[in-house]
Enzyme design. Sequence first.
Site, PDB file in Angstrom:
ATOM      1  N   ASP A 456      34.035  -9.833  67.332  1.00  0.00           N
ATOM      2  CA  ASP A 456      32.947 -10.767  67.059  1.00  0.00           C
ATOM      3  C   ASP A 456      33.475 -12.193  66.838  1.00  0.00           C
ATOM      4  OD1 ASP A 456      30.299 -11.511  66.593  1.00  0.00           O
ATOM      5  OD2 ASP A 456      29.901  -9.725  65.391  1.00  0.00           O
ATOM      6  N   ASP A 522      21.844 -10.450  69.732  1.00  0.00           N
ATOM      7  CA  ASP A 522      21.499  -9.738  68.501  1.00  0.00           C
ATOM      8  C   ASP A 522      20.034  -9.329  68.498  1.00  0.00           C
ATOM      9  OD1 ASP A 522      23.937  -9.651  67.345  1.00  0.00           O
ATOM     10  OD2 ASP A 522      23.630 -11.332  65.976  1.00  0.00           O
TER      11      ASP A 522
HETATM   12  C1  GLA Z   1      27.114 -10.522  64.529  1.00  0.00           C
HETATM   13  C2  GLA Z   1      26.927  -9.527  65.641  1.00  0.00           C
HETATM   14  C3  GLA Z   1      26.134  -8.339  65.127  1.00  0.00           C
HETATM   15  C4  GLA Z   1      26.855  -7.717  63.968  1.00  0.00           C
HETATM   16  C5  GLA Z   1      27.100  -8.757  62.892  1.00  0.00           C
HETATM   17  C6  GLA Z   1      27.974  -8.223  61.798  1.00  0.00           C
HETATM   18  O1  GLA Z   1      25.916 -11.135  64.187  1.00  0.00           O
HETATM   19  O2  GLA Z   1      26.323 -10.116  66.730  1.00  0.00           O
HETATM   20  O3  GLA Z   1      25.945  -7.395  66.157  1.00  0.00           O
HETATM   21  O4  GLA Z   1      28.072  -7.165  64.402  1.00  0.00           O
HETATM   22  O5  GLA Z   1      27.722  -9.920  63.410  1.00  0.00           O
HETATM   23  O6  GLA Z   1      28.185  -9.139  60.800  1.00  0.00           O
END
Ligand code: GLA
Length: 721
Positions: A456, A522
């Site tokens: 990430d 997301d």
């Molecule tokens: C980001 C990612 C999510 C999740 C969060 C965790 O927003 O896109 O899918 O993994 O971080 O903190």
Amino acid sequence: MQDSLIHLSSAGVSLLLDAGGDDLLAIVHWGASLGTLSPEEAATLAQAAVEPVVPNAVDVPIRLSLLPEGWRGWTGKPGIEGHRAGADWSPRFRTSRVTLDGAVVEPSLVESSAGTVVVEAEDADADLRLVLHVQLTDSGVLRAKAVLRNIGATDYELAALNIALPIPPGAREILDFAGRWGKERVPQRSTLMVGIHEREGRKGRTGADAATVLSVGVPGFGFGAGEVWGIHVGFSGNHRSYAERLFSGVQVVGGGELLLPGEIRLKTDEEYSSPWVYGVYGNGLDEQASRLHRMLRGRPEHPRRPRPVTLNVWEAVYFDHDRDRLFDLAESAAPMGIERFVLDDGWFRGRRDDTVGLGDWYVDDEVWPDGLGPLAEHVRALGMEFGLWFEPEMVNPDSDLAREHPEWILATGGRTPVLARNQLVLDLGREDAYDHVLERITAILRMTPVSYIKWDHNRDLVDAGHGCQGVPGVHAQTLGTYRMMQELKRRFPSLEIESCSSGGARVDLGVIEHTDRVWVSDCIDPLERQQMNRWTMQLLPPEMLGSHVASGVSHSTGRSHTLGFRAATALYGHFGVEWDLAAATEDESRELREWIEAHKSYRELLHTGDMVRVDTSDPTLNLYGSVAPDQEAALFVLASIGRSEVAPLGRFTLRGLDPDRRYRVRPVTPGGAPRGLIAPPWFGQDSNGVALTGRALMTAGLHTPAMYPESAILLDVSATS
Ligand code: GLA
């Protein structure tokens, strides 16, 4: 050097290059195939492309090279911007050597299918050396990069190195992408006017708002038809892409890395390499995309084994890492047919929410007193792979790492950058910081059987200064990230990596050299994903797009959707689930199992076939799918994404089939027919469908069923002759 023309041609694309004299390489034609050319025809074509000298312009025709040069009279965006204490800012490169696939090019016309041309050039006055790499891939994608070396005694400061590709004057309509968190790759169209349409990415990451593929085409181009020429910069740091139309009517698409002031200062004998800049031509957006998909699928490292159906626990538990709950989740997942279990954020030291712990890559012994081993082993014993979340480039100020090494944080101006998601960025351009993070990830991977990392990157790089002077550090940071991914894959050869960045903010062909899939967004709301997935596929094939079934009420939009619509939308991608299965009813569990089975039975077709997005007559209807390369079979998704002013929408046609073969088209509804579906007669008894020639299906078509908005069915298409 003799005059020479090089004609590369593959997969319906021709690239005619003029490597004449000691001039820098120029493109005579890039677009649809020119067939076979005789040396005379090629020379005539090159001559026919030369502009007349008009009043009030320079007295020689302006020759546009891949790195547009100011000294020739080109007054558009220059290919190179830089200087040596104010001097050597307008270089004139003279070519000394041109090779095609390693062999020196001498004759007047060299014909080749796919191939790589390398041009070596030098400006002896400016003390600069240049190597240009231009490649036409087997699938007809053009890609180019430039490497600049300082051979002078003093520093050379480089501000930009842009590759530009000429496009014909009829291309006037621009399509590129906007986007934001939770709504990535929103298409936007505009007209190319005199001037520049320029997209700058200054976020230190690709960005949810990246242009992604910036295309210019003939007005009205669609998925199936209309010539388009697109540009993509394969880089995950700052970058630019642009389309430019000059007063003379000359037009280009171009791009490169966006360098911050003073970011690249070449000392004697140092060099800078631009990222690969991709040029993708297509008659229609699907042809353009399929060239990219085939190029990616042709790479030896492309993920080939069936993409494991994934359960990601983020939207199921967020930071609440309760051991028993996660064990139960794994136990519910396996019998559903899930093949990979991914433990998301929250497993490491102190990480109970997003304000603390980033950077401390040690398993939290309060939440996981026995480490992650027991969970990982349990997951594996249930027949699934185990995946784990990391955010290697980041640090919370409230972490042991930030307290011990404040000097490892990218910063400038003697201040700490503004926080974003309570975090700062670690400087991977520093060897000590880089080594530390690499060592920590390696240690975790050695003690736990992790076969997949969700990598990430949750904030923009602001004030990202490196070292005690705080000089711009985005370039080194981006390369440091690539290097670490590469090194981890070397250390753990079967490791797969997902590129995630607040959802889909790191989707580009630079990171794709080191990763196996992207997290599109997301936002898992299927209505949004109908758009985001389809447009992300302009760059990447479906098997690289993380595409999950989430809970009935979307966590990011609050909208409710049936399981059928959620699953049908996720189907055409790297399928997964991101939902607390403990909250699913028995009916929902059964339905989900049926969808997982359906995905698995079509997975090979979906992940190896040619993508087709039909230009439907009504914007409330999405029709898309995958046709097997031998045209034996296809699967389409017919999705109603809104309510039209007319109903029931007339006939739809398919595309990509063999006109002369007969196909049976059958409606398929895993988990049961969607509510509100009124079948047209061709569905037949027992949904046995109808058999027609590919030609009939592609010209006359079949009547659209009446459907509730936000519902979908599948169309199974199989050749019967
Ligand atoms: C980001 C990612 C999510 C999740 C969060 C965790 O927003 O896109 O899918 O993994 O971080 O903190």
